[in-house]
Design an enzyme around this catalytic site. Structure first.
Site, PDB file in Angstrom:
ATOM      1  N   LYS A  94      11.084   7.565   6.832  1.00 36.08           N
ATOM      2  CA  LYS A  94       9.633   7.473   6.712  1.00 36.08           C
ATOM      3  C   LYS A  94       9.268   5.996   6.847  1.00 36.08           C
ATOM      4  CE  LYS A  94       6.992   6.711   3.352  1.00 36.08           C
ATOM      5  NZ  LYS A  94       6.218   5.700   4.126  1.00 36.08           N
ATOM      6  N   GLU A 126      16.453  -3.008  -0.978  1.00 37.40           N
ATOM      7  CA  GLU A 126      16.092  -4.382  -0.605  1.00 37.40           C
ATOM      8  C   GLU A 126      14.664  -4.577  -1.091  1.00 37.40           C
ATOM      9  OE1 GLU A 126      14.459  -7.100   0.395  1.00 37.40           O
ATOM     10  OE2 GLU A 126      14.460  -6.661   2.548  1.00 37.40           O
ATOM     11  N   CYS A 131      10.126 -11.139   3.060  1.00 32.75           N
ATOM     12  CA  CYS A 131      10.795 -11.096   1.746  1.00 32.75           C
ATOM     13  C   CYS A 131      11.714 -12.293   1.527  1.00 32.75           C
ATOM     14  CB  CYS A 131      11.538  -9.786   1.573  1.00 32.75           C
ATOM     15  SG  CYS A 131      12.635  -9.435   2.946  1.00 32.75           S
TER      16      CYS A 131
HETATM   17  P1  NAD Z   1       3.917  -1.018  -2.103  1.00 31.00           P
HETATM   18  O1  NAD Z   1       5.015  -1.191  -3.071  1.00 31.00           O
HETATM   19  O2  NAD Z   1       2.836  -0.046  -2.435  1.00 31.00           O
HETATM   20  O3  NAD Z   1       4.493  -0.582  -0.686  1.00 31.00           O
HETATM   21  C1  NAD Z   1       5.571  -1.251  -0.071  1.00 31.00           C
HETATM   22  C2  NAD Z   1       6.137  -0.280   0.958  1.00 31.00           C
HETATM   23  O4  NAD Z   1       6.719   0.807   0.285  1.00 31.00           O
HETATM   24  C3  NAD Z   1       5.046   0.312   1.857  1.00 31.00           C
HETATM   25  O5  NAD Z   1       5.534   0.396   3.150  1.00 31.00           O
HETATM   26  C4  NAD Z   1       4.787   1.709   1.290  1.00 31.00           C
HETATM   27  O6  NAD Z   1       4.456   2.641   2.288  1.00 31.00           O
HETATM   28  C5  NAD Z   1       6.125   2.042   0.678  1.00 31.00           C
HETATM   29  N1  NAD Z   1       5.980   2.883  -0.503  1.00 31.00           N
HETATM   30  C6  NAD Z   1       5.114   2.748  -1.521  1.00 31.00           C
HETATM   31  N2  NAD Z   1       5.298   3.707  -2.433  1.00 31.00           N
HETATM   32  C7  NAD Z   1       6.323   4.455  -1.979  1.00 31.00           C
HETATM   33  C8  NAD Z   1       6.996   5.583  -2.478  1.00 31.00           C
HETATM   34  N3  NAD Z   1       6.710   6.149  -3.665  1.00 31.00           N
HETATM   35  N4  NAD Z   1       8.007   6.109  -1.735  1.00 31.00           N
HETATM   36  C9  NAD Z   1       8.357   5.567  -0.559  1.00 31.00           C
HETATM   37  N5  NAD Z   1       7.769   4.489  -0.041  1.00 31.00           N
HETATM   38  C10 NAD Z   1       6.767   3.939  -0.740  1.00 31.00           C
HETATM   39  O7  NAD Z   1       3.331  -2.392  -1.828  1.00 31.00           O
HETATM   40  P2  NAD Z   1       2.318  -3.027  -0.790  1.00 31.00           P
HETATM   41  O8  NAD Z   1       0.976  -3.155  -1.394  1.00 31.00           O
HETATM   42  O9  NAD Z   1       2.414  -2.382   0.550  1.00 31.00           O
HETATM   43  O10 NAD Z   1       2.977  -4.424  -0.798  1.00 31.00           O
HETATM   44  C11 NAD Z   1       3.017  -5.077  -2.050  1.00 31.00           C
HETATM   45  C12 NAD Z   1       4.307  -5.683  -2.352  1.00 31.00           C
HETATM   46  O11 NAD Z   1       5.412  -4.972  -1.814  1.00 31.00           O
HETATM   47  C13 NAD Z   1       4.435  -7.037  -1.755  1.00 31.00           C
HETATM   48  O12 NAD Z   1       3.823  -7.984  -2.551  1.00 31.00           O
HETATM   49  C14 NAD Z   1       5.905  -7.240  -1.730  1.00 31.00           C
HETATM   50  O13 NAD Z   1       6.303  -7.679  -3.003  1.00 31.00           O
HETATM   51  C15 NAD Z   1       6.466  -5.876  -1.557  1.00 31.00           C
HETATM   52  N6  NAD Z   1       6.967  -5.661  -0.205  1.00 31.00           N
HETATM   53  C16 NAD Z   1       8.235  -6.050   0.048  1.00 31.00           C
HETATM   54  C17 NAD Z   1       8.747  -5.908   1.307  1.00 31.00           C
HETATM   55  C18 NAD Z   1      10.152  -6.333   1.615  1.00 31.00           C
HETATM   56  O14 NAD Z   1      10.444  -6.649   2.752  1.00 31.00           O
HETATM   57  N7  NAD Z   1      11.044  -6.309   0.660  1.00 31.00           N
HETATM   58  C19 NAD Z   1       7.967  -5.378   2.313  1.00 31.00           C
HETATM   59  C20 NAD Z   1       6.661  -4.968   2.032  1.00 31.00           C
HETATM   60  C21 NAD Z   1       6.166  -5.113   0.746  1.00 31.00           C
END
Ligand code: NAD
Length: 490
Positions: A186, A262, A296
């Site tokens: 996904k 990650e 990240c």
């Molecule tokens: P988020 O935690 O809501 O989402 C991050 C990602 O996870 C999104 O692609 C989302 O679709 C997915 N996601 C969210 N809930 C999920 C679930 N229950 N099951 C599966 N996938 C899920 O956060 P956001 O608002 O999109 O981003 C906020 C924070 O997320 C950022 O500040 C950063 O810390 C972190 N982030 C980290 C990475 C990374 O490369 N490690 C990438 C994107 C976001």
């Protein structure tokens, strides 16, 4: 190169976004869809269908049904298919980069570099299938043969975020397929089209129907459904710590599934008195503001030794102010928009908190006029370690600078948070470099540069940044389980 024909061809990718289940491109059974938005102008590029539970069931069924045969496909054949996928991706890379910029916002040059890195990942994992070695262990008794063989763990559920729409799915798809696993992935709903094109290249390259399935929906609902299924034997997630913790809990409760997590970081940078300050500032600005700070492993909190603090602040501010913020499709643009409105609000909050706690905004600090999720590259000095931007993963174009006196003190302050993905040091002393490499608590350390994300090297963190590696030989091991076979020859 960015001709109207090419652009309209890339835009066409959004006109018919689909799920990919059991070898079929489908709109799913819900009739529900969501808009995919260009973050540079807020316009809708296309509509993404959501999977119904019946669709997810079909994807799980396909991953389960095809696993026995795919896991038995000779490694040489899996290698051939993955190399063909990488060849097709290279052939399609110009279009893919445009699609990526349209849905994610990063400048086209960055999108091209990301697509190149994703292709390298396919190539790396393809070649790594040649090195799926086992080993023999000397027996304790005459007539016993003891060997270790590595077997694919089973169908995988993969979840990827929106900041690297090509590279992160590539790591999970190529890793799982190379090991002989089937998967249901996904990708982020914000950036689906790039991942769909990766799947198309895999299908065109000969990945059998049902081995790779791509679904979209409400993230929590999809992950919940997939992780509760006994079909799934491994979960791999890239994203935030709270979501990673939640998914790991689900994976544990439903079959103690293996996990690779990650979960981002807040990479400290130690700029020492003996560093090449201009090089450090240039490198740090490039790294901090790449992808508008949504990386990240980006250097994101800056500990600068007292002797070079002022010079570094000036050079870093100059480099930040020199960036050109705009639509990623404009060749002049060196920093694009943030990915969504959530990030914009978060970044605004970090800057307001920094100002309220006495920080001085040296450059940036606000939003430029116009539509799109833009924020200026921002450098803040005069902060304390207690400022929010020093403590939380900012994931945006904000560079907070604090001062330090001794290396040991700076290392202790850098290690004081629960993150542990990447860390960096700038110094001309080999002794200090060795000290930082050993004592900075992180899965990856860069000294005098930031090149820690390579297909051939393990990528992953420690502490709350998660566990498990992607890339390197470790990346393939993540999809394999050792089996010890002891045979008394009779
Ligand atoms: P988020 O935690 O809501 O989402 C991050 C990602 O996870 C999104 O692609 C989302 O679709 C997915 N996601 C969210 N809930 C999920 C679930 N229950 N099951 C599966 N996938 C899920 O956060 P956001 O608002 O999109 O981003 C906020 C924070 O997320 C950022 O500040 C950063 O810390 C972190 N982030 C980290 C990475 C990374 O490369 N490690 C990438 C994107 C976001």
């Amino acid at each position: 190169m960015n001709s109207p024909e090419r652009l309209s061809d890339a835009l066409a990718a959004f006109s018919d976004l689909r799920l990919y289940i059991d070898g079929q491109w489908t709109s799913g059974a819900t009739g529900v869809n969501e808009p995919v938005v260009n973050p540079a102008d807020g316009r809708t590029l296309g509509r993404l269908p959501h999977a119904a539970t019946a669709d997810l069931d079909r994807a799980l069924g396909a991953a389960a049904r095809t696993f026995p045969a795919w896991s038995m496909v000779p490694a040489a054949e899996r290698r051939r298919i993955l190399l063909e996928a990488s060849r097709l991706l290279r052939e399609r890379s110009a279009r893919l980069a445009l699609i990526l910029t349209l849905e994610q916002g990063k400048p086209l040059a960055e999108a091209q570099a990301e697509v190149g890195a994703a292709i390298e990942v396919f190539e790396w994992y393809a070649e790594e299938t040649r090195r799926l070695y086992g080993r023999t262990i000397p027996p304790r008794a005459i007539g016993v043969s003891q060997v270790v063989e590595h077997y694919p763990v089973g169908p995988v559920a993969a979840f990827t975020p929106w900041n690297f729409p090509a590279l992160t799915p590539a790591r999970k798809i190529a890793g799982a397929l190379a090991a002989g696993c089937t998967l249901v992935i996904k990708p982020a709903e914000e950036t689906p089209a790039t991942a769909i094109e990766l799947a198309r290249a895999c299908a065109d390259a000969g990945v059998p129907p049902g081995v790779l399935n791509v679904v979209f929906g409400v993230p929590q609902e999809v992950s919940d459904f997939l992780l509760r299924s006994p079909v799934i034997r491994k979960m791999t997630f890239t994203g935030s710590i709270p979501v990673g913790r939640h998914l790991a809990r689900l994976a544990a409760e439903h079959g103690l599934k293996r996990c690779t997590l990650e979960l981002g970081g807040h990479a400290p940078v130690l700029v020492c008195d003996d560093a090449d300050v201009e090089l450090a500032a240039r490198t740090c600005a490039a790294g901090r503001f790449r992808n508008a700070g949504q990386v990240c492993v980006a250097p994101s909190r800056f500990y600068v030794q007292a002797g070079v603090y002022d010079d570094f602040a000036v050079a870093m501010s100059r480099a930040a102010a020199g960036l050109r913020v705009g639509d990623g499709l404009d060749p002049q643009t060196t920093m694009g928009p943030l990915a969504n409105a959530r990030r914009l609000e978060a970044v605004q909050r970090y800057v307001e908190d920094a100002q309220a706690s006495g920080g001085e905004v040296r450059t940036g600090g606000g939003r430029p006029d116009g539509a799109g999720y833009f924020f200026e590259p921002t450098v803040v000095t005069g902060l304390r370690d207690s400022a929010l931007a020093m403590r939380e993963e900012t994931f945006g174009p904000v560079a907070p600078l604090v001062k330090f006196d001794t290396i040991d003190e700076a290392v202790a302050r850098a290690n004081s948070l629960s993150f542990g993905l990447a860390a960096y040091g700038f110094t001309r002393s080999a002794l200090t470099a060795a000290h930082l490499s050993r004592h900075l608590s992180a899965g990856m350390v860069g000294i005098n540069h930031l090149a820690v994300s390579l297909a051939e090297a393990p990528f992953g963190g420690v502490h709350e940044s998660g566990y498990g590696s992607e890339g390197g030989s470790e990346g393939l091991q993540a999809y394999l389980a050792p089996k010890f076979i002891s045979h008394l020859l009779s």
